[in-house]
Design an enzyme around this catalytic site. Structure first.
Site, PDB file in Angstrom:
ATOM      1  N   VAL A  22      -1.805   5.599  14.012  1.00  0.00           N
ATOM      2  CA  VAL A  22      -1.749   4.280  13.006  1.00  0.00           C
ATOM      3  C   VAL A  22      -1.833   2.955  13.338  1.00  0.00           C
ATOM      4  O   VAL A  22      -2.300   1.830  13.506  1.00  0.00           O
ATOM      5  CB  VAL A  22      -1.976   4.633  11.702  1.00  0.00           C
ATOM      6  CG1 VAL A  22      -2.110   3.933  10.452  1.00  0.00           C
ATOM      7  CG2 VAL A  22      -2.349   5.788  11.060  1.00  0.00           C
ATOM      8  N   GLY A  23      -0.580   3.018  13.904  1.00  0.00           N
ATOM      9  CA  GLY A  23       0.438   1.683  14.194  1.00  0.00           C
ATOM     10  C   GLY A  23      -0.276   0.619  15.185  1.00  0.00           C
ATOM     11  O   GLY A  23      -1.299  -0.002  15.182  1.00  0.00           O
TER      12      GLY A  23
ATOM     13  N   CYS B  24      11.459   9.760  10.791  1.00  0.00           N
ATOM     14  CA  CYS B  24      11.201   9.201  12.754  1.00  0.00           C
ATOM     15  C   CYS B  24      12.409   9.437  13.090  1.00  0.00           C
ATOM     16  O   CYS B  24      12.008   9.632  14.536  1.00  0.00           O
ATOM     17  CB  CYS B  24      10.740   8.060  11.966  1.00  0.00           C
ATOM     18  SG  CYS B  24      12.686   6.907  11.664  1.00  0.00           S
TER      19      CYS B  24
ATOM     20  N   GLU C  97       7.120   0.170  12.326  1.00  0.00           N
ATOM     21  CA  GLU C  97       8.005   1.691  12.688  1.00  0.00           C
ATOM     22  C   GLU C  97       7.184   2.381  12.615  1.00  0.00           C
ATOM     23  O   GLU C  97       6.766   2.910  11.816  1.00  0.00           O
ATOM     24  CB  GLU C  97       8.848   0.789  12.063  1.00  0.00           C
ATOM     25  CG  GLU C  97       9.817  -0.189  11.270  1.00  0.00           C
ATOM     26  CD  GLU C  97      10.638  -0.819  12.200  1.00  0.00           C
ATOM     27  OE1 GLU C  97      11.124  -0.040  13.770  1.00  0.00           O
ATOM     28  OE2 GLU C  97      11.029  -1.594  12.597  1.00  0.00           O
TER      29      GLU C  97
ATOM     30  N   GLN D 296      -0.251  18.437   6.751  1.00  0.00           N
ATOM     31  CA  GLN D 296       1.126  18.568   7.600  1.00  0.00           C
ATOM     32  C   GLN D 296       1.270  19.560   8.188  1.00  0.00           C
ATOM     33  O   GLN D 296       1.547  20.386   9.132  1.00  0.00           O
ATOM     34  CB  GLN D 296       1.867  18.048   6.874  1.00  0.00           C
ATOM     35  CG  GLN D 296       3.492  17.685   7.492  1.00  0.00           C
ATOM     36  CD  GLN D 296       2.820  16.816   9.235  1.00  0.00           C
ATOM     37  OE1 GLN D 296       1.902  16.106   9.305  1.00  0.00           O
ATOM     38  NE2 GLN D 296       3.701  16.538   9.738  1.00  0.00           N
TER      39      GLN D 296
ATOM     40  N   LYS E 114       0.627  -1.113  -0.127  1.00  0.00           N
ATOM     41  CA  LYS E 114      -0.332  -0.189  -0.194  1.00  0.00           C
ATOM     42  C   LYS E 114       0.755   1.159   0.141  1.00  0.00           C
ATOM     43  O   LYS E 114       1.417   1.587   0.953  1.00  0.00           O
ATOM     44  CB  LYS E 114      -0.855  -0.337   1.384  1.00  0.00           C
ATOM     45  CG  LYS E 114      -1.852   0.813   1.036  1.00  0.00           C
ATOM     46  CD  LYS E 114      -2.682   2.495   1.359  1.00  0.00           C
ATOM     47  CE  LYS E 114      -1.901   3.259   1.822  1.00  0.00           C
ATOM     48  NZ  LYS E 114      -1.991   4.001   1.294  1.00  0.00           N
TER      49      LYS E 114
ATOM     50  N   GLY F 249       4.839   3.947   9.305  1.00  0.00           N
ATOM     51  CA  GLY F 249       4.048   5.593   9.808  1.00  0.00           C
ATOM     52  C   GLY F 249       3.756   6.032  11.283  1.00  0.00           C
ATOM     53  O   GLY F 249       4.876   5.871  11.917  1.00  0.00           O
ATOM     54  N   SER F 250       2.754   6.662  11.435  1.00  0.00           N
ATOM     55  CA  SER F 250       2.739   7.136  12.978  1.00  0.00           C
ATOM     56  C   SER F 250       2.192   6.483  14.184  1.00  0.00           C
ATOM     57  O   SER F 250       1.378   4.937  13.398  1.00  0.00           O
ATOM     58  CB  SER F 250       1.723   8.190  12.692  1.00  0.00           C
ATOM     59  OG  SER F 250       0.207   7.895  12.137  1.00  0.00           O
TER      60      SER F 250
ATOM     61  N   GLU G  49       4.839  13.980  18.583  1.00  0.00           N
ATOM     62  CA  GLU G  49       5.842  14.035  16.618  1.00  0.00           C
ATOM     63  C   GLU G  49       5.394  14.703  15.911  1.00  0.00           C
ATOM     64  O   GLU G  49       3.943  14.671  15.345  1.00  0.00           O
ATOM     65  CB  GLU G  49       5.955  13.204  16.206  1.00  0.00           C
ATOM     66  CG  GLU G  49       7.172  12.226  15.633  1.00  0.00           C
ATOM     67  CD  GLU G  49       7.072  11.264  14.406  1.00  0.00           C
ATOM     68  OE1 GLU G  49       5.766  10.777  14.349  1.00  0.00           O
ATOM     69  OE2 GLU G  49       8.181  11.060  13.935  1.00  0.00           O
TER      70      GLU G  49
HETATM   71  P1  NAD Z   1       0.088   7.877   8.954  1.00  0.00           P
HETATM   72  O1  NAD Z   1       0.671   6.517   9.689  1.00  0.00           O
HETATM   73  O2  NAD Z   1      -0.279   8.247   8.771  1.00  0.00           O
HETATM   74  O3  NAD Z   1       0.785   7.032   7.270  1.00  0.00           O
HETATM   75  C1  NAD Z   1       1.491   5.874   6.868  1.00  0.00           C
HETATM   76  C2  NAD Z   1       0.403   5.107   6.176  1.00  0.00           C
HETATM   77  O4  NAD Z   1      -0.131   4.229   6.670  1.00  0.00           O
HETATM   78  C3  NAD Z   1       0.100   5.772   4.719  1.00  0.00           C
HETATM   79  O5  NAD Z   1       0.283   4.659   3.785  1.00  0.00           O
HETATM   80  C4  NAD Z   1      -0.937   5.959   5.157  1.00  0.00           C
HETATM   81  O6  NAD Z   1      -1.789   5.892   3.990  1.00  0.00           O
HETATM   82  C5  NAD Z   1      -1.847   4.805   6.181  1.00  0.00           C
HETATM   83  N1  NAD Z   1      -2.484   5.070   6.660  1.00  0.00           N
HETATM   84  C6  NAD Z   1      -3.252   5.795   7.295  1.00  0.00           C
HETATM   85  N2  NAD Z   1      -4.138   5.358   7.679  1.00  0.00           N
HETATM   86  C7  NAD Z   1      -4.036   4.293   8.050  1.00  0.00           C
HETATM   87  C8  NAD Z   1      -4.893   3.281   8.419  1.00  0.00           C
HETATM   88  N3  NAD Z   1      -6.256   3.046   8.791  1.00  0.00           N
HETATM   89  N4  NAD Z   1      -5.143   1.776   7.697  1.00  0.00           N
HETATM   90  C9  NAD Z   1      -4.032   1.270   7.250  1.00  0.00           C
HETATM   91  N5  NAD Z   1      -2.693   2.599   6.654  1.00  0.00           N
HETATM   92  C10 NAD Z   1      -3.455   3.600   7.126  1.00  0.00           C
HETATM   93  O7  NAD Z   1       2.436   8.709   8.433  1.00  0.00           O
HETATM   94  P2  NAD Z   1       1.920   9.558   7.717  1.00  0.00           P
HETATM   95  O8  NAD Z   1       2.174  11.117   8.472  1.00  0.00           O
HETATM   96  O9  NAD Z   1       2.444   9.934   7.008  1.00  0.00           O
HETATM   97  O10 NAD Z   1       4.359   9.520   8.322  1.00  0.00           O
HETATM   98  C11 NAD Z   1       4.508  10.228   9.084  1.00  0.00           C
HETATM   99  C12 NAD Z   1       4.930   8.529   9.892  1.00  0.00           C
HETATM  100  O11 NAD Z   1       5.736   8.052   9.698  1.00  0.00           O
HETATM  101  C13 NAD Z   1       5.371   9.538  11.867  1.00  0.00           C
HETATM  102  O12 NAD Z   1       5.313   9.028  12.626  1.00  0.00           O
HETATM  103  C14 NAD Z   1       6.783   9.300  11.577  1.00  0.00           C
HETATM  104  O13 NAD Z   1       8.200   9.091  12.285  1.00  0.00           O
HETATM  105  C15 NAD Z   1       6.768   7.672  10.743  1.00  0.00           C
HETATM  106  N6  NAD Z   1       8.483   7.167  10.220  1.00  0.00           N
HETATM  107  C16 NAD Z   1       9.175   6.306  10.923  1.00  0.00           C
HETATM  108  C17 NAD Z   1       9.611   5.335  10.314  1.00  0.00           C
HETATM  109  C18 NAD Z   1      10.421   3.923  11.500  1.00  0.00           C
HETATM  110  O14 NAD Z   1      11.060   4.068  11.018  1.00  0.00           O
HETATM  111  N7  NAD Z   1      10.009   4.078  12.593  1.00  0.00           N
HETATM  112  C19 NAD Z   1      10.435   5.617   9.286  1.00  0.00           C
HETATM  113  C20 NAD Z   1       9.647   6.542   8.695  1.00  0.00           C
HETATM  114  C21 NAD Z   1       8.206   6.963   9.134  1.00  0.00           C
END
Ligand code: NAD
Length: 483
Positions: free
Chosen positions: A236-237, A288, A254, A333, A179, A232-233, A380
């Site tokens: 959501v995680g 991140c 992650e 954002q 995705k 991701g965030s 964050e």
């Molecule tokens: P986000 O969580 O909003 O989105 C990340 C992904 O999740 C996108 O593809 C989004 O479409 C998908 N998503 C959103 N809602 C969802 C749902 N309900 N079900 C399934 N998928 C869903 O994050 P963002 O703002 O796009 O990215 C930034 C975040 O990612 C920050 O928190 C950053 O720290 C984190 N990040 C972490 C790492 C790591 O390795 N730890 C690396 C890069 C980014």
């Protein structure tokens, strides 16, 4: 906004075929650097995800029957094609993220190295041999694929994020449904096209474009998906852990960071200020691993503050190779960050630099240096914003650094070996740097966090294979009559 003939439509890849969303719906993707419409994107939903999982399920057994060496050779070919097309890929990354072409080329280089590293795992796909209490019994522990891996990524380093997940997922004999991040659809599509050219069989790598709740969530909920690997965030995680946990799928998360950089009274202050600025502002703070809490000993606070302020004001903002940082990824954002800065100011934080949107097209925030924004320790912001904090000494610095729910990366600047080692032992983080920036990773390092930063799995490194495989314990008794 009208869509002219040149506007590209970015589709899905399902079973080796590029297609739009079954519903025919599209999303608009805007350039972060100019605010102009860049492309239309397939707005996928559960029907598209289902089709992708069906294609992956059909393709996975044959891919898993290939030897690891054979799979590695295909992955190596992808890395070679990425290298061949590096400038073109970097141009797509730069257009979709607004980062400079130089930074986009650097990121693409990291994705290529990741490809070569993981491809080499095909010849190092080791198991373990152990003993048994039973005579004449040979025991081996081998890796086996999980099945269909659901990969969900963020947009901040889009080609690296794809590489970190797709290479090890395929190495382990899984098929994948990726995705893509809604803000970087063309990057994911470009990777998938190269994978097809490299000989990845149809259905082994599928790409579904679209929004998280519409295209990501159905992947998380799908019974045919054995693993969700998510970058991701944290919010959501958490939801993913709940939903995928309910059906006992494997989950690798992650997540976010609020990474501290400690400056001791014996530190090289100029070096520390350089590292702090790099940690805070590179990639417009959309890392991140960004250094978003700068914790400084009282004895050198004022001197260090002046140095960091000078470097903050010297940051060149723009999308070009001569610039230090570009825009943030989208309007939402940018508004999110401005709101937090406003609230921090209302609660007494000082805004030493930045805090404002730049008066130009696109989504540019001036590099922002706050002071005493303690209430943001748990938030964050994912932008070019950092905050200075004054502490009495070493113990207070460690306590302060650990006083955040996140635990991804951390750094300390000190001339003392003892302090450096104490920091490594006591800091609550997945990555610890002594006299460095709160950097991310290299392809052969395990990277990941503790607490709200993740579930403890590590990507990339050889450890990534643990995410994408299960272990099978095999015992063979070669003299059954004696059992
Ligand atoms: P986000 O969580 O909003 O989105 C990340 C992904 O999740 C996108 O593809 C989004 O479409 C998908 N998503 C959103 N809602 C969802 C749902 N309900 N079900 C399934 N998928 C869903 O994050 P963002 O703002 O796009 O990215 C930034 C975040 O990612 C920050 O928190 C950053 O720290 C984190 N990040 C972490 C790492 C790591 O390795 N730890 C690396 C890069 C980014």
């Amino acid at each position: 906004m009208s869509v002219d003939a040149a506007t590209r439509t970015i589709g899905n890849v399902i079973g080796g075929t590029e297609c739009g969303a079954a519903s025919g719906r599209t999303l608009e993707k805007f350039s972060p650097a100019t605010g102009e419409l860049l492309s239309l994107v397939a707005r996928s939903d559960a029907a598209d995800v289902d089709a992708a999982v069906i294609a992956a399920t059909a393709a996975q057994p044959a891919w898993a029957r290939e030897t690891p060496v054979a799979r590695g050779l295909v992955l190596r070919r992808i890395a070679q094609l990425l290298e061949r097309d590096a400038d073109e890929i970097a141009a797509i990354v730069a257009a979709e993220t607004g980062k400079s072409p130089k930074d986009a080329r650097g990121e693409t280089g990291g994705a290529i190295e990741m490809g070569y590293f993981v491809a080499g795992e095909g010849r190092r796909f080791y198991g373990t041999v152990t003993t048994s209490a039973v005579p004449n019994r040979q025991v081996t522990i081998v890796r086996q694929p999980l099945g269909v891996a659901g990969l969900i990524i963020a947009a901040n380093t889009p080609i690296a994020n794809v590489a970190w997940k797709v290479f090890p997922a395929l190495m382990c004999g899984n098929a994948a449904v990726l995705k893509a991040a809604e803000d970087t659809p063309a990057t994911a599509l470009a990777f998938a096209r190269l994978a097809t050219e490299a000989g990845v069989p149809p259905g082994v790598l599928n790409v579904v474009q679209g929004l998280g709740p519409e295209a990501g969530q159905p992947l998380v909920e799908h019974d045919g998906v054995a693993l969700i690997s998510f970058t991701g965030s944290t919010n959501v995680g958490r939801m993913i852990a709940r939903v995928a946990g309910e059906r006992l799928a494997k989950v690798c998360l992650e997540l976010g960071g609020k990474n501290p950089l400690i400056v001791c009274d014996d530190a090289d202050l100029a070096g520390a200020a350089e590292a702090a600025a790099l940690s805070a502002y590179s990639n417009a703070g959309q890392r991140c691993a960004a250094g978003s809490r700068i914790i400084v000993f009282d004895a050198v606070y004022d001197e260090f503050k002046a140095l960091l302020l000078e470097r903050t004001n010297a940051q060149r903002v723009g999308p070009g190779d001569g610039d230090d940082l570009g825009p943030v990824i989208n309007e939402r954002q940018l508004e999110h960050m401005l709101g937090h800065v406003r609230r921090a100011r209302e609660r007494g934080a000082a805004v030493l630099a930045g805090g404002e949107r730049l008066d130009r097209p696109g989504y540019f925030l001036a590099p922002t240096l706050l002071e005493d924004a303690r209430e943001l320790d748990a938030v964050e912001l994912f932008g070019p914003i950092t905050s200075l904090h004054r502490v009495a000494g070493f113990d207070a610095a460690i306590e302060r650094a650990n006083a955040s729910p996140y635990g991804l990366t951390a750094a300390i600047w000190t001339a003392s070996v003892h302090r450096g080692q104490e920091f490594v032992a006591r800091i609550r983080a997945g990555v610890a740097a002594v006299n460095g920036a709160t950097y991310g990773s290299e392809p052969h390092w395990p990277f990941g966090g503790v607490g709200d930063s993740g579930t403890g799995w590590r990507e990339p490194g050889t450890e990534a294979l643990d995410v994408y495989s299960d272990l099978k314990t095999v015992h063979v008794t070669h003299d059954p009559g004696r059992v």
